[in-house]
Motif scaffolding. Structure first.
Motif, short mmCIF file in Angstrom:
data_model
loop_
_atom_site.label_atom_id
_atom_site.label_comp_id
_atom_site.label_asym_id
_atom_site.label_seq_id
_atom_site.Cartn_x
_atom_site.Cartn_y
_atom_site.Cartn_z
N UNK A 127 -17.28 32.08 27.84
CA UNK A 127 -16.43 33.21 28.22
C UNK A 127 -15.01 32.78 28.56
N UNK B 279 -13.18 32.07 25.40
CA UNK B 279 -12.82 33.31 24.70
C UNK B 279 -11.67 34.03 25.39
N UNK C 70 -2.50 37.10 22.71
CA UNK C 70 -1.63 38.10 23.32
C UNK C 70 -0.22 37.57 23.51
N UNK D 252 -7.78 46.79 33.27
CA UNK D 252 -8.59 45.84 32.53
C UNK D 252 -9.37 44.91 33.46
N UNK E 265 -12.34 46.69 34.45
CA UNK E 265 -13.28 46.75 33.31
C UNK E 265 -13.99 45.41 33.15
N UNK F 25 -16.88 44.77 35.33
CA UNK F 25 -18.16 45.42 35.01
C UNK F 25 -18.87 44.70 33.86
N UNK F 26 -18.38 43.53 33.51
CA UNK F 26 -19.00 42.72 32.45
C UNK F 26 -19.50 41.42 33.08
N UNK F 27 -20.48 40.78 32.41
CA UNK F 27 -20.99 39.53 32.99
C UNK F 27 -20.04 38.35 32.77
N UNK F 28 -18.78 38.56 33.06
CA UNK F 28 -17.77 37.52 32.82
C UNK F 28 -17.57 36.66 34.07
N UNK G 274 -25.50 42.30 41.50
CA UNK G 274 -24.36 42.52 40.60
C UNK G 274 -24.51 41.76 39.28
N UNK H 136 -24.48 43.98 35.77
CA UNK H 136 -23.38 44.01 34.80
C UNK H 136 -23.82 43.59 33.38
N UNK H 137 -24.99 42.99 33.27
CA UNK H 137 -25.49 42.65 31.93
C UNK H 137 -26.03 43.88 31.22
N UNK I 29 -19.36 50.48 30.61
CA UNK I 29 -18.49 51.40 31.33
C UNK I 29 -17.32 51.77 30.42
N UNK J 269 -7.45 48.88 26.79
CA UNK J 269 -7.64 48.04 25.61
C UNK J 269 -6.51 47.00 25.63
N UNK J 270 -6.70 45.91 24.91
CA UNK J 270 -5.61 44.93 24.77
C UNK J 270 -4.74 45.41 23.62
N UNK K 38 -10.87 43.08 17.16
CA UNK K 38 -10.71 41.97 18.11
C UNK K 38 -11.05 42.44 19.53
N UNK L 267 -14.15 40.99 21.53
CA UNK L 267 -13.91 40.31 22.81
C UNK L 267 -14.95 40.75 23.85
N UNK L 268 -15.19 42.05 23.92
CA UNK L 268 -16.20 42.56 24.87
C UNK L 268 -17.58 42.03 24.51
N UNK M 298 -18.22 39.25 23.07
CA UNK M 298 -18.22 37.85 23.48
C UNK M 298 -18.49 37.69 24.96
N UNK M 299 -17.95 38.61 25.75
CA UNK M 299 -18.16 38.54 27.20
C UNK M 299 -19.64 38.77 27.53
N UNK M 300 -20.35 39.41 26.61
CA UNK M 300 -21.79 39.63 26.79
C UNK M 300 -22.61 38.60 26.02
N UNK M 301 -21.95 37.50 25.65
CA UNK M 301 -22.64 36.37 25.03
C UNK M 301 -23.26 36.72 23.68
N UNK N 45 -15.75 49.93 22.71
CA UNK N 45 -15.81 48.67 23.48
C UNK N 45 -16.95 48.68 24.51
N UNK N 46 -17.28 49.86 24.99
CA UNK N 46 -18.34 49.93 26.01
C UNK N 46 -19.74 49.99 25.38
#
Lengths: 261, 323
Positions: free
Chosen positions: A7, A10, A18, A80, A83, A86-89, B77, B81-82, B86, B93-94, B101, B105-106, B108-111, B152-153
């Motif tokens: 993570x 990434x 960016x 962000x 947001x 709320x992710x497993x980051x 938590x 979050x897994x 949301x 967004x980026x 992308x 990216x999202x 990727x954050x969830x593996x 994304x969610x």
């Protein structure tokens, strides 16, 4: 899970994308130092400029303060950050990702400055080993700048304010450290850029080794007005490392505290 | 353990959040079933967002607790979050990343492995009609950005999805597309928490609705239950070609038990009758059969105004949702 997980990498890749895609950012972070380097070169003349060039390298890496301050406060105000929460980051990866990306950008900036210094402005370097140590010192200073940037982003309400605070911090501190102009005062010892500039100057330009003493804040050759300080060069290196660690830790604590909902 | 439709996905127990003297959420208790589409309706400042921010572990409660998929929001938590997706109301967004992308990216954050993330992103963007865009997301229209925000969610197949005003600012066609997608998600056994101001959206999509005001839940039920219990009467406005027909209808409806009231409007040569009645569409059909079709040759015009969730809110709080 390892310390540096996927993570964080990434996030770092996303951050670099960016930054590269914001042409204004590239102009600001690289164009300005190059512009000032050229201005100093023409004003100081080639001989004196060799002693001013480390200050320019330090100025280049100090821009990381603004970059990280804007980046983190941008995530904070855009929603962000919430947001990502709320992710497993995990915030750990957010900070590691930012450190990685800023280090990558700072490294690129330093390399470009080295090339400009060597190929265009004929700045003399003692040797490749000394240059590598100088590079390492500049990167370390860049990391401490990222720490300050994170502290600023915790306090600032918007990216614009973060930018203003960052400028308000690092421009005066660069002058007070004697990095841009000679400044003979004990104040310099309390500023991170002084140590970075001084180590860089000694190792890469003056050719001193790790056990040589540090010189004063002066940008003039040590045979001039400068006096010796009772600390070997590695002591300065430790100070830089300490500054980097302290600023990163304070930055993370401040940011976490200020963004705890 | 096998998962059944009726098992509880979200169990909220006396949840409170106070900001100094302000009681943003004031002792909410609620159970949301797995696979249910549950809407939270309420005006601005009612406590909807605070409630959801606590459920998504962003905000710590002052007291109380909630279990999300069996994990407490106070201690679980990392696990929660897994499982949750949301989609915030604010488009997050980026803007210098491309649509795929952002979605990748999202993922990727969830593996999710890169290759699979790429495939999922492609599929989702196709579903939302924004596939193939190679420019940066900041150049997208507001509606496209909102659809990307939603995509994304969803990329990591969340078990519980929190949607905060997912169709705000969308044109009718895009809104319909998102509604259809949300209906599809319902069929995939995803629990959906929808926060909306849009009565039609809540009415047409939700299995159950909670109405929240001043940090408290003031009513919970299916849209039909709420309308029957707290709503106003349904209304039919009928215009006639001649006065005789109007009189016949007046006479007919006097004997219909669920008709509560009627008003005659004969000003400016109008021949209109406004009939209020209780019950739903079933009674409307009965009214047509017994009161309107009987002995009438022709009507000039007829409008049916159905009791809505807006009426429910108005009757419960004395205010309109957007007041």
């Amino acid at each position: 899970m390892t310390f540096l997980d996927n993570n964080a990498i990434q996030i770092a890749i996303k951050n670099v994308k960016e930054k590269i895609r914001h042409w204004q950012y590239l102009v600001f972070s690289l164009g300005f130092p190059i512009m000032y380097t050229l201005i100093f070169y023409f004003f100081l003349g080639r001989e004196a400029f060799s002693y001013g060039f480390p200050g320019m390298i330090i100025y280049t890496t100090a821009v990381a303060t603004t970059s990280s301050a804007i980046s983190f406060s941008g995530d904070k105000t855009s929603g962000m950050l919430e947001r990502l929460d709320t992710m497993p980051t995990g915030r750990k990866n957010l900070f590691l990702g930012a450190l990685l990306s800023e280090t990558a950008i700072v490294s690129l900036q330093i390399i470009i400055m080295f090339i400009i210094g060597y190929m265009v402005l004929q700045v003399s370097y003692i040797g490749i080993f000394e240059l590598l140590i100088g590079f390492f010192v500049a990167v370390l200073f860049g990391i401490s700048s990222v720490g300050i940037g994170i502290i600023i982003s915790g306090i600032a309400k918007t990216p614009d304010i973060a930018n203003a605070i960052a400028l308000f911090y690092y421009i005066p501190i660069l002058f007070l450290s004697g990095s841009l102009m000679p400044f003979e005062s004990p104040i310099v010892y309390f500023t991170p850029p002084f140590w970075a500039k001084q180590i860089y100057l000694q190792i890469t330009i003056l050719g001193h080794g790790l056990f040589d003493n540090l010189y004063s804040s002066s940008l003039l050759p040590p045979e001039g007005t400068a006096y010796m300080t009772p600390m070997p060069l590695w002591g300065g290196l430790l100070i830089i490392i300490a500054f980097a660690i302290v600023f990163i830790v304070i930055g993370i604590i401040t940011f976490q505290k200020k963004t705890k909902f | 353990m096998s998962v059944t439709y009726n098992s509880v996905a979200i169990d909220i127990k006396d949840l409170m959040k106070h900001f100094k003297e302000v009681k943003a959420v004031d002792g909410i208790s609620l159970k949301i079933k797995r696979g249910e589409l549950f809407s939270i309706l309420g005006p601005n400042g009612a406590g909807k967002t605070t409630l959801v921010r606590m459920l998504t572990t962003i905000l710590s409660p002052t007291s109380g607790d909630a279990n999300i998929n069996g994990y407490s929001i106070l201690t679980g938590k990392k696990e929660i979050v897994k499982k949750i997706g949301v989609c915030p109301q604010k488009i997050t967004i980026y803007d210098v990343l491309r649509a795929e992308e952002n979605v990748q990216f999202v993922a990727g954050m969830h593996e999710i492995p890169h290759k699979e993330a790429k495939e999922r992103a492609k599929r989702l963007l196709e579903d939302f009609g924004i596939a193939g865009r190679k420019d940066w997301s900041k150049r997208f229209s507001g509606g496209m950005q909102r659809r990307l925000n939603l995509a994304m969610s969803l990329v990591f197949d969340p078990e519980i999805l929190f949607l905060d005003e997912p169709t705000a600012g969308l044109d009718p066609q895009a809104r319909r597309l998102v509604w259809d997608y949300i209906r599809d998600l319902k069929n995939k056994d995803i629990t959906i928490i929808l926060m909306t101001h849009d009565m039609v959206e809540a009415d047409s999509l939700s299995d159950r609705v909670a109405i929240i005001d001043k940090g408290k839940i003031i009513a919970v039920g299916t849209p039909t239950e709420l309308k029957d219990k707290y709503g106003s009467d349904n209304m039919v406005e009928v215009s006639f070609f001649n006065k005789e027909d109007l009189e016949v209808v007046k006479n007919n409806i006097q004997n219909i038990s669920f008709v509560t009231n009627w008003n005659e409007n004969t000003k400016n040569e109008r021949k209109q009758l406004l009939i209020s009645f209780q019950g739903g569409l079933k009674n409307f059909v009965k009214l047509l059969q017994q009161g309107l079709i009987e002995n009438i040759d022709e009507v000039e015009n007829m409008k049916f105004r159905q009791n809505s969730l807006e009426d429910v809110f108005l009757n419960l709080t004395g205010r309109r949702l957007r007041d």
